[in-house]
Design a protein around this motif. Structure first.
Motif, PDB file in Angstrom:
ATOM      1  N   LEU A   1       0.780  -1.182   0.033  1.00 32.23           N
ATOM      2  CA  LEU A   1      -0.051  -0.139  -0.026  1.00 32.23           C
ATOM      3  C   LEU A   1       0.802   1.298  -0.072  1.00 32.23           C
ATOM      4  CD1 LEU A   1      -2.822  -1.040   2.530  1.00 32.23           C
ATOM      5  CD2 LEU A   1      -3.238  -0.424   0.325  1.00 32.23           C
ATOM      6  N   GLY A   2       2.028   1.266   0.768  1.00 30.45           N
ATOM      7  CA  GLY A   2       3.005   2.352   0.834  1.00 30.45           C
ATOM      8  C   GLY A   2       3.908   2.628  -0.579  1.00 30.45           C
ATOM      9  N   VAL A   3       4.291   1.339  -1.175  1.00 27.88           N
ATOM     10  CA  VAL A   3       4.992   1.267  -2.270  1.00 27.88           C
ATOM     11  C   VAL A   3       4.254   1.891  -3.548  1.00 27.88           C
ATOM     12  CG1 VAL A   3       5.911  -0.031  -4.085  1.00 27.88           C
ATOM     13  CG2 VAL A   3       6.568  -0.383  -1.706  1.00 27.88           C
ATOM     14  N   THR A   4       2.928   1.579  -3.513  1.00 24.69           N
ATOM     15  CA  THR A   4       2.081   2.033  -4.587  1.00 24.69           C
ATOM     16  C   THR A   4       1.300   3.283  -4.304  1.00 24.69           C
ATOM     17  OG1 THR A   4       0.123   0.640  -3.759  1.00 24.69           O
ATOM     18  CG2 THR A   4       1.539  -0.261  -5.507  1.00 24.69           C
ATOM     19  N   ALA A   5       1.629   3.818  -3.242  1.00 27.68           N
ATOM     20  CA  ALA A   5       1.245   5.211  -2.878  1.00 27.68           C
ATOM     21  C   ALA A   5      -0.453   5.127  -2.557  1.00 27.68           C
ATOM     22  CB  ALA A   5       1.615   6.206  -3.926  1.00 27.68           C
ATOM     23  N   GLN A   6      -0.887   3.959  -2.487  1.00 24.45           N
ATOM     24  CA  GLN A   6      -2.788   4.147  -2.107  1.00 24.45           C
ATOM     25  C   GLN A   6      -2.684   4.310  -0.668  1.00 24.45           C
ATOM     26  OE1 GLN A   6      -4.423   0.564  -3.432  1.00 24.45           O
ATOM     27  NE2 GLN A   6      -3.284   0.430  -5.279  1.00 24.45           N
ATOM     28  N   LEU A   7      -1.544   4.346   0.296  1.00 27.37           N
ATOM     29  CA  LEU A   7      -1.852   4.831   1.368  1.00 27.37           C
ATOM     30  C   LEU A   7      -0.598   5.756   2.033  1.00 27.37           C
ATOM     31  CD1 LEU A   7      -4.076   4.096   3.711  1.00 27.37           C
ATOM     32  CD2 LEU A   7      -2.600   2.279   4.817  1.00 27.37           C
ATOM     33  N   PRO A   8      -0.651   7.082   2.411  1.00 25.26           N
ATOM     34  CA  PRO A   8       0.463   7.629   2.823  1.00 25.26           C
ATOM     35  C   PRO A   8       1.253   7.097   3.834  1.00 25.26           C
ATOM     36  CG  PRO A   8      -1.728   9.034   3.038  1.00 25.26           C
ATOM     37  CD  PRO A   8      -2.110   7.444   3.035  1.00 25.26           C
ATOM     38  N   HIS A   9       2.448   7.251   3.463  1.00 28.54           N
ATOM     39  CA  HIS A   9       3.683   6.535   4.381  1.00 28.54           C
ATOM     40  C   HIS A   9       3.254   6.722   5.888  1.00 28.54           C
ATOM     41  CE1 HIS A   9       6.725   5.881   1.061  1.00 28.54           C
ATOM     42  NE2 HIS A   9       5.557   5.556   0.872  1.00 28.54           N
ATOM     43  N   ALA A  10       2.607   8.243   6.193  1.00 28.13           N
ATOM     44  CA  ALA A  10       2.530   8.709   7.558  1.00 28.13           C
ATOM     45  C   ALA A  10       1.531   7.882   8.280  1.00 28.13           C
ATOM     46  CB  ALA A  10       2.092   9.957   7.611  1.00 28.13           C
ATOM     47  N   ALA A  11       0.657   7.048   7.335  1.00 25.93           N
ATOM     48  CA  ALA A  11      -0.548   6.330   7.687  1.00 25.93           C
ATOM     49  C   ALA A  11      -0.286   4.729   8.126  1.00 25.93           C
ATOM     50  CB  ALA A  11      -1.731   6.580   6.991  1.00 25.93           C
ATOM     51  N   LEU A  12       1.002   4.419   7.559  1.00 24.21           N
ATOM     52  CA  LEU A  12       1.154   2.984   7.333  1.00 24.21           C
ATOM     53  C   LEU A  12       1.122   2.329   9.032  1.00 24.21           C
ATOM     54  CD1 LEU A  12       3.758   2.688   4.609  1.00 24.21           C
ATOM     55  CD2 LEU A  12       1.261   2.087   4.366  1.00 24.21           C
ATOM     56  N   ALA A  13       1.580   3.045   9.946  1.00 21.08           N
ATOM     57  CA  ALA A  13       1.736   2.476  11.156  1.00 21.08           C
ATOM     58  C   ALA A  13       0.549   2.005  11.856  1.00 21.08           C
ATOM     59  CB  ALA A  13       2.687   3.337  12.009  1.00 21.08           C
ATOM     60  N   GLU A  14      -0.264   3.037  11.605  1.00 21.65           N
ATOM     61  CA  GLU A  14      -1.802   2.918  12.157  1.00 21.65           C
ATOM     62  C   GLU A  14      -2.444   1.791  11.406  1.00 21.65           C
ATOM     63  OE1 GLU A  14      -2.493   3.967  14.917  1.00 21.65           O
ATOM     64  OE2 GLU A  14      -3.636   6.060  14.711  1.00 21.65           O
ATOM     65  N   TYR A  15      -2.357   1.567   9.930  1.00 20.01           N
ATOM     66  CA  TYR A  15      -2.767   0.631   9.539  1.00 20.01           C
ATOM     67  C   TYR A  15      -2.280  -0.877   9.994  1.00 20.01           C
ATOM     68  CZ  TYR A  15      -4.281  -2.493   5.533  1.00 20.01           C
ATOM     69  OH  TYR A  15      -4.698  -3.498   4.687  1.00 20.01           O
TER      70      TYR A  15
END
Lengths: 310, 310
Positions: A223-237
């Motif tokens: 999701l991060g690599v394809t920019a479908q989720l901002p990097h800042a949101a990955l920890a919460e995901y």
């Protein structure tokens, strides 16, 4: 003036907190130190740590009883206190307190859950929080009590005793994956609270958990690599995905043991309980009761059951 | 004397291997270096690393074509080569090779799987191994190909093209849990092979996986703490538990996509494939075909499809 009745000590692997309690369980004073049981080696180190947090109270009132719970009673703690087997209620625990030699300190035993079929499970410290929750809320005598944390515990309580439990190492998985795996690489150092990303992770576990956690974890990266989720949101995901997998399994375990109609309670630090309550709501099964740290109340109840109070 | 036809390069995050191949895909010579794509920064570093493993061959035969696959084509590699979307066959991949400026090197694109409903998934390098497996074994044109590893890939191949896949970060979970979690603490530094402990972990996932991986992982500790499993066997139990969870989900995924009657193939390093085959047998679904590294064959097939060969 209120009279102190007990010095209660919540002594985990990484932290040490001492409470001066009155006979109602109210906390009159509290001292903490970074002297977790896993950081100390040898009898004198434990004696010194205890003196650091409770010495002043003891010198003022030498007769005050002392009771500790947690990893201080493990094989890597001060004294290896044997586990009490389920079913374990306050009386069972109080009957098996142990004392390091030449000390006034009593230590609460941990609990072992072992049906001989599934692998065994163990707790140390949470049994005291459960006793405290039951002392404060008698309606939890038949219930499911969840203690979120590094090693979350799902506990089946019947007739006031712990009859079985299951540990989920959700908090530790979050920490090691964030710090040491490829998933952490895209994440900025600071976590920005993001309920939407958290609940997206919870929903992925709820709706597609049968794809497997080892697979779903990789989505944190893709999701991060394809920019479908901002990097800042990955920890919460990631947090949502892991807690979601815990709830998926925990709620099924709860149902399998006939507890769907019994109260569901969360016990622990408020911010973490809030996170779990949000996720439980997303599963359509919010907790009926959310309690902050009940260890002081549990220590008092166990001291009373063991007749340590004057 | 055999005539070289291609210099093929398998250039992953942490390793670099170059192969001098003849027109049949036979490996005439092989050079390796610890120059993984994630360890190199900037064009000159990649030029130098390529020269280290392939320079001698190039000076001997300057006209030899050069083709690389793997993380060298990622955003943290030499050149960010856009992913090809599924369905992706050899012709689709060959049509999208890319070249870093001022070099003779072609790089194979990775593959993106994104149905717009589930989170996207990505691969780089495995697509070339799959093309190699198909070139050597045409009966895999409609099949499920599993590539075990740090990030295992379960791939659905139809009519010779990759139509969907799912990554399981099993190998990385094993490494980080062993090195950085409480589970590793009881384990001796060296792993003693122990098929019985490994299969006990596989069976726990197979029979009780619905208790959840975050819970079942904790048994690695509790089995050790209660001496129900020797500490020397805990790493193998952990490996079995993680691979078992991958297989549980992967085999269900395979069935959900109608592949139960199609061949199942394992592609990868022999010791790891052997481990997976043992576990697949424990699920009653052994692989029909087990292949060693097929990247050289894949590079040759893609070079031919792209008409790079003279």
């Amino acid at each position: 003036m209120v009279t102190p009745a007990l010095i209660g000590v919540d002594w985990g692997s990484t932290s040490l907190r001492a409470f001066l309690l009155d006979a109602d369980g109210s906390v009159l004073q509290e001292h903490a130190a970074a002297k977790g049981a896993s950081t100390l080696h040898g009898h004198p180190a434990f004696v010194a740590a205890l003196d650091e947090v409770a010495g002043a109270w003891r010198r003022a009132q030498p007769a005050l009883p002392l009771l500790a719970c947690g990893m201080v009673g493990s094989q890597h703690g001060w004294l290896d206190v044997p586990y009490v087997r389920t079913a374990a209620g306050a009386a069972d625990l109080a009957a098996k307190l142990a004392q390091p030699s030449d000390t006034a300190l009593h230590i609460v035993p941990g609990v072992l859950c072992d049906d001989g079929k599934l692998p065994p499970d163990v707790m140390r410290g949470e049994e005291t929080q459960i006793v405290g929750a039951l002392a404060q809320h008698p309606q939890l005598a038949d219930s499911c009590i969840v203690l979120p944390g590094t090693h979350s515990k799902w506990t089946h309580v019947a007739q006031g005793a712990i009859v079985r439990f299951a540990t989920h190492m959700t908090g530790e998985l979050y920490a090691v994956l964030r710090q040491h795996s490829v998933l952490g690489r895209l994440m900025p150092p600071e976590v920005t609270p993001d309920a939407q990303a958290f609940l997206r992770g919870v929903a992925a576990a709820r709706d597609h958990g049968d794809l497997g956690l080892p697979h779903q974890l990789f989505a944190v990266r893709s999701l991060g690599v394809t920019a479908q989720l901002p990097h800042a949101a990955l920890a919460e995901y990631l947090s949502g995905l892991l807690i979601g997998h815990e709830l998926r399994a925990g709620l099924a375990w709860r149902a399998a043991h006939g507890l769907r109609e019994q109260p569901l309670a969360l016990v622990g630090a408020a911010p973490l309980c809030e996170r779990y309550q949000l996720a439980l709501g997303h599963f359509g099964q919010p907790a009926h009761l959310v309690l902050d740290n009940t260890a002081p109340a549990g220590l008092l109840a166990l001291a009373r059951a063991a007749r340590l109070l004057s």
